[in-house]
Design an enzyme around this catalytic site. Sequence first.
Site, PDB file in Angstrom:
ATOM      1  CB  CYS A  79      35.758-126.288  -5.748  1.00  0.00           C
ATOM      2  SG  CYS A  79      35.278-124.293  -6.083  1.00  0.00           S
ATOM      3  CB  CYS A 107      28.240-123.225  -5.617  1.00  0.00           C
ATOM      4  SG  CYS A 107      28.731-125.082  -5.254  1.00  0.00           S
TER       5      CYS A 107
END
Length: 252
Positions: free
Chosen positions: A79, A194
């Site tokens: 991430c 994201c």
Amino acid sequence: MTLHFIKMQGCGNDYVYLDCFRPEVAAFVARTDLHALARWMSDRHTGIGSDGLVLILPGETADIRMRMFNADGSEAEMCGNAARCIARYAYEHGMAGETMTLETLAGPKGLSIRTEEGKVTGVTVRMGKAIGNPHRVFFVAQPEELDKAFGRLSTAPEYAAMREATNVECACVLNRSEIRMRVCERGTGETLACGTGACAVATEAMDKGLTDSRVTVHLRGGDLEVYRDSEGVIYLSGPATTVFEGDYITED
């Protein structure tokens, strides 16, 4: 027991972080079902509320190690927004300097802190040539088409299997240096940002010759900068912000 946590966010992509350098936190984590803990903590009605759970761990081959769980309890490889938040936390708590390495399931990542007058103003992640998480990118021709197309991709039953298997991005190239996008993350649903998704979209646009090698990606939660060097290595830059800290009451 009470479990100390940190809430951090990067462009609205928010996670609950556990500092496993703390002996009591590490001991709790070692005996806990982390998939269930991620679901409990992430619930925005009965828990703290977040896009997932991130563990900040001592590195085995790097300065820091990260484990990241989506809101549904599934573990993800990487991430980008969480990596930046970890870098800021590690720097501000004396775990590492302005440059550091981070172990992830997608391999090691280099991180560098930007500061002004002693305060962190942003973080850059050396993502590498591969992004780390699976992504499916769709482009639309005009900005006004973006929301409608994304709504279908993120909710229509015929795309359910795709959403369960991969992160889904819908994007529009605005010009040679700007892209607008929305993202539906595997295991969480739509998020405000994201990092790996922004890298995937930018890389796809660069490969298609639609943009230059440095672009600003506009997401619902803010802007991320993506750059690809002459060797094909991707760099992701953006903010990392501490929201609050607290103690989570467990039934342990």
